[in-house]
Structures are given as C-alpha cells and as structure tokens.
Design an enzyme around this catalytic site. Structure first.
Site, mmCIF file in Angstrom:
data_model
loop_
_atom_site.group_PDB
_atom_site.id
_atom_site.type_symbol
_atom_site.label_atom_id
_atom_site.label_comp_id
_atom_site.label_asym_id
_atom_site.label_seq_id
_atom_site.Cartn_x
_atom_site.Cartn_y
_atom_site.Cartn_z
ATOM 1 N N HIS A 415 18.679 -62.424 -133.705
ATOM 2 C CA HIS A 415 17.570 -61.927 -132.887
ATOM 3 C C HIS A 415 16.268 -62.561 -133.345
ATOM 4 O O HIS A 415 15.949 -62.554 -134.531
ATOM 5 C CB HIS A 415 17.459 -60.407 -132.979
ATOM 6 C CG HIS A 415 16.385 -59.856 -132.093
ATOM 7 N ND1 HIS A 415 15.248 -59.243 -132.574
ATOM 8 C CD2 HIS A 415 16.258 -59.851 -130.740
ATOM 9 C CE1 HIS A 415 14.482 -58.871 -131.554
ATOM 10 N NE2 HIS A 415 15.064 -59.230 -130.434
ATOM 11 N N HIS A 416 15.528 -63.124 -132.388
ATOM 12 C CA HIS A 416 14.214 -63.705 -132.642
ATOM 13 C C HIS A 416 13.194 -63.054 -131.725
ATOM 14 O O HIS A 416 13.133 -63.380 -130.530
ATOM 15 C CB HIS A 416 14.212 -65.216 -132.366
ATOM 16 C CG HIS A 416 15.030 -66.014 -133.312
ATOM 17 N ND1 HIS A 416 15.448 -67.306 -133.019
ATOM 18 C CD2 HIS A 416 15.527 -65.728 -134.540
ATOM 19 C CE1 HIS A 416 16.158 -67.772 -134.049
ATOM 20 N NE2 HIS A 416 16.211 -66.827 -134.975
ATOM 21 N N GLU A 417 12.425 -62.109 -132.234
ATOM 22 C CA GLU A 417 11.296 -61.571 -131.464
ATOM 23 C C GLU A 417 10.070 -62.404 -131.809
ATOM 24 O O GLU A 417 9.573 -62.362 -132.933
ATOM 25 C CB GLU A 417 11.056 -60.103 -131.788
ATOM 26 C CG GLU A 417 9.818 -59.524 -131.122
ATOM 27 C CD GLU A 417 9.788 -59.768 -129.617
ATOM 28 O OE1 GLU A 417 8.898 -60.502 -129.151
ATOM 29 O OE2 GLU A 417 10.681 -59.233 -128.909
ATOM 30 N N HIS A 485 14.768 -62.462 -123.501
ATOM 31 C CA HIS A 485 14.139 -61.260 -122.961
ATOM 32 C C HIS A 485 12.637 -61.508 -122.802
ATOM 33 O O HIS A 485 12.077 -62.373 -123.451
ATOM 34 C CB HIS A 485 14.408 -60.062 -123.849
ATOM 35 C CG HIS A 485 15.788 -59.508 -123.668
ATOM 36 N ND1 HIS A 485 16.040 -58.174 -123.478
ATOM 37 C CD2 HIS A 485 16.995 -60.125 -123.611
ATOM 38 C CE1 HIS A 485 17.342 -57.980 -123.331
ATOM 39 N NE2 HIS A 485 17.942 -59.152 -123.421
ATOM 40 N N GLU A 510 16.610 -49.804 -121.359
ATOM 41 C CA GLU A 510 15.711 -49.153 -122.313
ATOM 42 C C GLU A 510 14.651 -48.294 -121.631
ATOM 43 O O GLU A 510 14.116 -47.360 -122.235
ATOM 44 C CB GLU A 510 15.040 -50.186 -123.221
ATOM 45 C CG GLU A 510 14.065 -51.124 -122.547
ATOM 46 C CD GLU A 510 14.733 -52.367 -121.967
ATOM 47 O OE1 GLU A 510 14.003 -53.331 -121.677
ATOM 48 O OE2 GLU A 510 15.966 -52.367 -121.798
#
Length: 705
Positions: A415-417, A485, A510
């Site tokens: 995961h890369h936010e 996203h 969500e």
C-alpha cells in the site's frame, strides 16, 4: 497472444475540393444499424451526425479547438482527402471479463487543412462499431506549428431527446458522489456543492463526469465516455439543458491559462458513445478497451487475479488506526514511546489475516498503515516528504510478514498512500517498487487523498493523468500491478498496460462506515453497474457480513442484504476482489463464506442475463481455470422476482448449483442477515424464479457433476 487481422474493404478519396457541399463521408457499423456522417458546412466547419436504426440520435454537432498560443481551429477548413475503411481482429485478454475480444469496426479518417494561413492541418477519425462510436483528432507534424496549448476542445453531442440521465457532477477532483437520476434538461451539477463533505471536491460549472448513461423513451441506451486517456486532460461534459447539447469541457489547472500542452504530432483521446437497444448490452460492450492500443508490456503472467483480505475495514470502523503514534523529531519519524496502541498494521494482526486467507482460498492480504508518516498525512499543507515508502513502523516486521506469507502461499499487497504529494512519490517510486520486487510483491494499492501538490493542480487534469499513467508504466518494469484509489477515471488502458488492474473512482464501500449522509443507498450499485463499471474494473471491496456494526459505529450500516454482498463478487467486476470484513465476522458465518471461497475472479466469458439501469442486474461469469459458472443478481430498494435462465450452460450436462438468496423476511434495513442457502441440480434447460428483497440479491455457484 493471437491476433487475426481481416481488412474488409478500402476506399481512398484523394480529393482537393474547396466546395464543402461535396464533403459527405459516411461509415456504417458492421451490422448496418449505426451510421456516422462527417461533413463540412459552407463556412468550412466540420460537423457530424449519428443515426441508429435510421433515426437521428446525435444531430448536427460541431468540432473544433481553442488555443492560447494560436487562433481557434474551427472554420475555414477544406477537405484534402479521406480513407473509409474497415478493420477486424480478435485479441486475447491476459485477464478480464472474457478471454477473447472481437475488435470489428468501420472507420472514416478525414484530412483537413485551413484554406488560409497559417494553413494548419487536422485529421478527424471516427470508428463505428455495432455497440457505439469513437471520435478523435490527430494533429500531424507540420511546418510552423510545434506546440499546441489547448484552452478548450469543442466537441459537441447534439441530442434529439430529453433522455432519462444517470449522472454525477463534473468534479475536477473526485468521482465520489452519489448518482442523480433526472431528465437531461434538469441536470444541475452545481447543486452538489453544498452537499459534498469531501474537501478536495471542485465543481466549476454545470457539467457531468463520464461515463454518463442515458435511457430513451423507446428503449435506446447511450453512455458517453472517453478511451485511451494519455498525456491529456480528463474530459467532463458541459450540459446545455435548454438545447440538449453536451459539450466537451476539459479539466484545467490554476497554474496555466491552457488545459492541455502537447507537442506535435499528437492524437487526442477517443470521445465515445456506447449505443445499444437495451441495458445489458451496455455492460457487454467492449468499445472502451477496443479503442486502446494493444498490449505494450508483453507477458504479464507474473500478475495473478486474486481475492484478498486485509487491514482496511477495521480502520474505517474505528477498531484500529493507520498511524502508530510516532513524532517528527529533527525531520525524522521517531518512536518516542507515545504509541496509542490502536495501530492496525502489526505483525501479529497481519499474520491473522494471512492464516485466514490461506484457509479460505484467498490469495492475498492488503496491509494499509504499515509505513511511517500517517500521523501527518492529511490536513497538513507540508505533506511533501511525510511518507516513507520503504520504512515500516516498529511493530511491523516486513521480513517476518513476507516470510510467513510465502510459507502459507499468500501474497502481500503493498500500500502506497501518497497523500497527493506527487513529488515525494516520484522520488521514491524506483526504491519502493524495487523493495516490492525483492519481497515478491506483485500488486500495490496506491492512494491520492487530499489536495494535489503542487498547489493549483487537480486530480483529473493533465498533470495528474501523467502521474497515474507514468507510475503504472514504471511499476511494470518491476513486475508490479497498480490498483489506484482517488484515481483518474478508467479509459481502457488495461489493454495497453495490463498491469493497470483496477481502481476506485466512485463512492466505495467505506462511505457506508463513515459518511454522514446515510452511506450508499440501495440504488447506488444498480446504477454503478451501468455507469462507472462501463469504464472498467472497480475495487469496490464487497463482502461485508456484519451489516449493522453498532459496536463500532451505531449510526452507520451497509445498505444491502447479506445475499447482495455475495452477489457483488460477480456483478461488480475486478480482477482483485476484497473480502473486506473482519476475520471474526467471517468465522462466525461459515456457510455464506463458502461462496467467497468458491467464487472466481478471472473469467473465460461473461453473460449479462437481464437488467435495467438503476433498478436491477443479473450477470453470469465462467471462470477460466475451472469452467465453473457463477451468477450474481442485485436490486435497488424495490423487491422483485427475477427469472434466471441457464441456456449458457453446456449441453447434456448437469450442474450442482448452490444458491445463496434473500430469506422470506429479508430487507436491507429491517432484516439484512436473513439468507437462505440451498442446493439443487440445474442444466441448460433450467429456469429459476428468485425473489430479491429490497436492497437484496442472490449468488449462485455452478459446478459440473
């Protein structure tokens, strides 16, 4: 990958006429039902019309461009020559809704030049399919014109009916809006402005985002979108509610007086209209992927479509958090002993998801909140340099987690936010992807929450289109697939770059956990299936079993039945499908969990059995690896009974069918967990009438006996 090319006919017209009345170029679809006419008026302005079953559905619609560094390009054109031709090929998806795709169309490619100086040239191309049309512009290399600074593209769609329209506003930053259903003449996108609670929303005019879908009084279905969006700004459609005209309106930037900067030669993205007699054929259409270039990556067998679990839903519920509780000391994130104890991405917690996935035929585990920087990831202007995409929190042992996952046969999804801090992500991409390659991770979920940095750019403008696409192209060099996203919309680039596997780009699951507006209503997904899903795969994160999560958020819930949550694995397509709920909720419900264990994610073929936009839809898909069939059906807030026929099954073959359907008293709000599971034998001649509760659905697995 096998491709067969068949050229049907060719007609070259090398004419240099100034009498524009003679310019009348025509292309019809292979089945003859759809017709496009391209003409010039007496002022040398190009326009087109589109007819379906001999009825005009797009009337006289003009084409042109406006520039900041040159006069507009609209009139004064002469026709230099054209090609009217046909093309047919069959190509294979490395993964997808079906294995093989027919790409069969006829086309017009017309060359124009200004009659007076500076004598600029432009080519207009139409491709006409049985299921719709594509239109694009080509600016060839030419003397005296090196760079185009496009202020606006003027592509019109002059509609002949006040269609029932399913739309979201033309927001430059997000697609996370609920759909409105109005007449075309009643669209008011600016009415969304006081409603949105998302800070990055930007609605500048009365326009809609694409895909936007319309239904006519006599049953014609239209959906407007674009294909092959590369190094260009995303397109919204400005609505002239009085004259029923849609006009292209490109997403801009606060930093320039132009919206697109291109060096010649270049082609624009395709402007598309899917055109069908009914709603199911919209979903079955391959227009968007067909208008993209063939695979440029070659063998991508290193990516395997999969189901996955992960550290995600628990954080939206408030059970755990993304951040660990570190502090910034001398420019570095430091453990000062003030951890709050709610961090979700711990070695122990992730191992529990790995164990559950290994036992239940689930191939991957997503880990959000594993890396440093979450303490200041949103709400701060100085987000550049905050996230580190290779350094884990003290309670997450990356070596141990990846070792354990490999031992169990489960893949870890990275995961890369980015927090929309684009320069920080750019600088670390090679290092971050190399880390993934080292550990054998082949998929990453990226996020772009927040206002774009540099300030003044928008998520859907040219700057960010290049950010998304370039990240995916770079990731492919490290055998990494991207699930984006807060993305730019899908335009079929998964054909050209098959490591672009899925994306968000809608109001996802969500919103049911934390939005203050009641979450996604029951009609949301029956609209999404005929709007957003026409663009491409959706990472919607289905499979919530604990529909009313009062222990975490008593004022929120998922607005479907449990049976519909199962159906979504078939209805809403993605090659990566999350079993999104908590492990304990699945372990407490082993019987419905069986469908998630069984259902496929990679399909040999897809059949859309029935549907009406915004009301209901039923889809059947055949799994590539096993030839098992799976069927899913969903409805809106209205209960209904659907008849399902099984004529897609093999002849002279009996199938063992396990049916998961709403119970007699099921209701999305009053009794969402009421589910009936039964087993019957079915064959090609079988028919079933299935009752769907309000907000309900059904799922069926079919295996040969």
């Amino acid at each position: 990958m096998k491709t067969v090319y068949i050229f049907l006919f060719a007609l070259l017209m090398a004419c240099n006429t100034v009498d524009n009345d003679q310019v009348n170029l025509v292309a019809t679809s292979p089945n003859g039902k759809l017709r496009v006419e391209l003409q010039l008026n007496k002022e040398g302005e190009p326009y087109y019309r589109t007819l379906y079953n001999n009825k005009v559905i797009v009337d006289t619609s003009y084409l042109g461009f406006e520039f900041t560094n040159a006069p507009k390009l609209k009139g004064g054109l002469k026709h230099l020559g054209s090609e009217v031709n046909a093309f047919n090929e069959t190509w294979e998806m490395p993964w997808g809704e079906q294995r093989t795709v027919e790409n069969n169309y006829k086309f017009i490619k017309a060359n124009f030049e200004e009659s007076e100086a500076p004598n600029r040239k432009v080519t207009i191309e139409f491709r006409v399919y049985n299921d719709g049309i594509g239109l694009r512009y080509e600016f060839p290399k030419q003397d005296g014109w090196i760079e185009a600074l496009i202020k606006e593209e003027h592509t019109e769609f002059n509609l002949t009916e006040d269609y029932k329209t399913f739309w979201i506003p033309g927001d430059w930053d997000i697609y996370e809006h609920l759909y409105s259903t109005t007449k075309l003449s009643e669209i008011d996108a600016k009415s969304y402005i006081p409603k949105t609670h998302l800070a990055q929303s930007h609605i500048s005019e009365n326009s809609v985002n694409t895909p936007v879908t319309m239904v006519g009084k006599e049953g014609i279905h239209l959906s407007f979108h674009e294909a092959s969006l590369i190094d260009y700004s995303g397109m919204t459609l400005k609505v002239d509610t009085e004259n029923l005209i849609l006009k292209s309106s490109l997403v801009g930037s606060e930093n320039t007086d132009y919206k697109v900067k291109k060096s010649l030669p270049f082609t624009t993205p395709w402007r598309t209209i899917q055109i069908t007699d009914n709603a199911p054929d919209l979903i079955a259409s391959n227009l968007i992927v067909n208008l993209n270039e063939p695979n440029k990556l070659g063998d991508v067998s290193w990516f395997k479509p999969m189901k996955y679990t992960g550290v995600w839903w628990e954080m939206h519920l408030g059970k755990s958090s993304w951040d660990y509780g570190m502090e910034m000391v001398d420019g570095k994130w430091t453990d000062t002993g003030k951890a709050h104890g709610k961090h979700g991405a711990t070695t122990e917690n992730v191992k529990s998801f790995i164990d559950f996935s290994a036992k239940n035929n689930i191939g991957g585990v997503l880990v959000e909140g594993w890396n440093t920087g979450w303490e200041r990831w949103i709400g701060f202007e100085d987000r550049e340099g905050v996230f580190d995409f290779v350094t884990s929190y003290p309670d997450y042992d990356l070596d141990e987690v990846t070792r354990y996952a490999k031992e169990k046969g489960v893949g870890i999804i990275m995961h890369h936010e980015t927090s929309a801090a684009t320069q920080t992500y750019e600088k670390q991409q090679d290092t971050a992807y190399a880390l993934m390659q080292k550990y054998g991770m082949h998929a990453v979920k990226s996020g772009y929450v927040g206002k774009i940095i540099p300030k003044g750019e928008y998520h859907h403008g040219q700057y960010m289109v290049n950010q998304y696409n370039n990240a995916a192209i770079k990731a492919a060099k490290y055998q990494v697939a991207i699930n984006a996203h807060e993305p730019i919309k899908d335009t079929g680039l998964r054909r050209t770059y098959p490591n672009i596997i899925s994306r968000e780009g809608l109001r996802g699951q969500e919103f049911n956990a934390w939005s203050g507006d009641g979450g996604n209503p029951p009609e949301h997904l029956p609209i999404v299936a005929f709007t957003r899903m026409l663009a491409g795969p959706i990472d919607f994160t289905p499979g919530i079993f604990n529909i009313k999560f009062n222990e975490y958020r008593k004022d929120n819930q998922v607005n479907t039945t449990l049976a519909q949550q199962l159906a979504l694995y078939v209805v809403i397509y993605s090659p990566v499908q999350m079993a999104a709920d908590l492990v304990e909720h699945y372990e407490a419900n082993p019987k419905p969990l069986q469908f998630i264990k069984d259902v496929g994610v990679d399909w040999e073929e897809t059949k859309v059995l029935n549907g009406e936009v915004g009301d209901y839809v039923t889809i059947a898909r055949k799994e590539r690896a096993t030839n098992h069939w799976f069927v899913g059906g969903i409805t809106d807030e209205n209960a209904r009974t659907l008849e399902v026929t099984f004529d897609f099954l093999d002849t002279d073959q009996t199938y063992e069918a396990r049916i998961y359907k709403d119970g007699e008293d099921a209701h999305w709000d009053k009794n969402p967990l009421d589910i009936v599971i039964e087993q019957v034998d079915l064959n090609k001649d079988s028919k079933l009438k299935i009752k769907l509760a309000p907000g309900g659905g059904f799922a069926i697995s079919l295996k040969k006996k």
